[in-house]
Design an enzyme around this catalytic site. Structure first.
Site, short mmCIF file in Angstrom:
data_model
loop_
_atom_site.label_atom_id
_atom_site.label_comp_id
_atom_site.label_asym_id
_atom_site.label_seq_id
_atom_site.Cartn_x
_atom_site.Cartn_y
_atom_site.Cartn_z
NE ARG A 197 54.24 75.36 68.88
CZ ARG A 197 53.00 75.72 69.16
NH1 ARG A 197 52.25 76.29 68.25
NH2 ARG A 197 52.50 75.52 70.35
N PRO B 6 46.87 77.71 77.78
CG PRO B 6 45.93 79.64 78.64
CD PRO B 6 47.21 78.95 78.44
CD GLU B 7 45.99 73.21 73.45
OE1 GLU B 7 45.23 72.60 72.68
OE2 GLU B 7 47.10 72.78 73.79
CE LYS C 244 44.64 77.92 70.86
NZ LYS C 244 46.03 77.77 70.41
#
Length: 278
Positions: free
Chosen positions: A268, A2-3, A69
């Site tokens: 990433r 979740p962002e 977040k």
DNA sequence: CGGGGCTCCTGTGCGC
DNA sequence: TGCGCACAGGAGCCCC
């Protein structure tokens, strides 16, 4: 994971569901997910489940807020904070067997389930959320005037970091994760590997506008359910269908037909179009 | 300050 | 089919 758009979707759901309700009890099925403040103040640490529960019992929910977040469930006094990390979920409904914690409410059969396969997520309690170090360290909210493109861009262009890393740094800007950074950089024609120092002044405003655009559209679509994300009713978001580059390495760019390239930037995974992004 | 590497965990998907 | 490995949306830590 979740962002901002996913957490904001959950926030809106929870505010509608929970405002005015009183916590009757809390079941902590996995003690690892609950934390609290240690005796030294400030620093968060694991707390005994019974201490966590007794701190919450009888609290009446006033509002649900999001910062970056982080989710904050405010009571008339004190706040329950949550970070979902990679696979955390907050789902209201029937008690779920896989839940790591369940919050019960007075006179309500349904519960708030905190589920989290990978157990990176955390719940913790604070008398005053403003004292919480992780919240205090956050950069500006991208969708608020707190983010002023001029001054923010000026600071950004002084950094020698790669733009992908800078945008993932929650101290510089709050709420972005890998998906929305990847999408915003594509829309802006900027490669994720470009150094912030090499961002031209004229590129800053479009970058901020594109960050705002992907976050706003993502929220309108109720988030991207790439794997585990679910809203507070357990439903998937529709944002995945609208992604332009994230998760599409090797497929043709929708704008120029060049093959999208997958790369690692400081560990990433990200994707960019070698034709559209420089 | 930047970034590499490691850590917390579990599940999935791919190549052999 | 089975096995082993790489990788996954986050973020804190130490260390160079």
């Amino acid at each position: 994971m979740p962002e901002l758009p996913e957490v904001e979707t959950i926030r809106r759901d929870l505010e509608g569901i929970l405002a005015g309700k009183t916590i009757a009890d809390v079941d902590v099925l996995d003690p690892r997910v609950v934390q609290g403040f240690g005796p030294d103040g400030g620093l968060r640490r694991r707390v005994a489940p019974e201490d966590f529960c007794s701190g919450l019992r009888g609290r009446k929910i006033r509002a649900v807020e999001r910062r970056g977040k982080y989710l904050m469930i405010h009571f008339e006094r004190g706040t329950l904070l949550a970070h979902l990390r990679m696979t955390g979920q907050l789902i209201f409904g029937a008690p779920r067997p896989e839940a790591r914690a369940r919050i019960q409410f007075s006179g309500v059969g349904e519960v708030l389930n905190f589920c989290d396969v990978r157990r990176f997520g955390e719940l913790w309690w604070a008398e005053d959320w403003r004292q919480d170090p992780s919240i205090a360290a956050l950069g500006p909210e991208p969708l608020k005037v707190a983010l002023d493109p001029m001054s923010w861009g000026k600071a950004l262009r002084r950094s020698r970091a790669k733009i992908q890393s800078a945008l993932l740094d929650q101290r510089r800007i709050a709420g972005l994760g890998n998906i929305y950074v990847t999408e915003a950089l594509f829309l802006s024609g900027i490669r994720p590997t470009r150094r912030c120092v090499r961002i031209r002044p004229a590129e800053v405003e479009p970058l901020v506008a594109n960050i705002r655009r992907v976050l706003t559209e993502g929220t309108a679509l109720r988030g991207v359910s790439f794997r585990d994300y679910r809203d507070a009713r357990g439903e998937k978001g529709r944002g995945r269908d609208r992604l332009l580059v994230y998760g599409k390495a090797g497929r043709p760019c929708l704008r120029c037909r060049a093959l999208l390239r997958g790369v690692k930037v400081n560990g990433r995974g990200t994707v960019y179009c070698p034709g559209c992004q420089s």
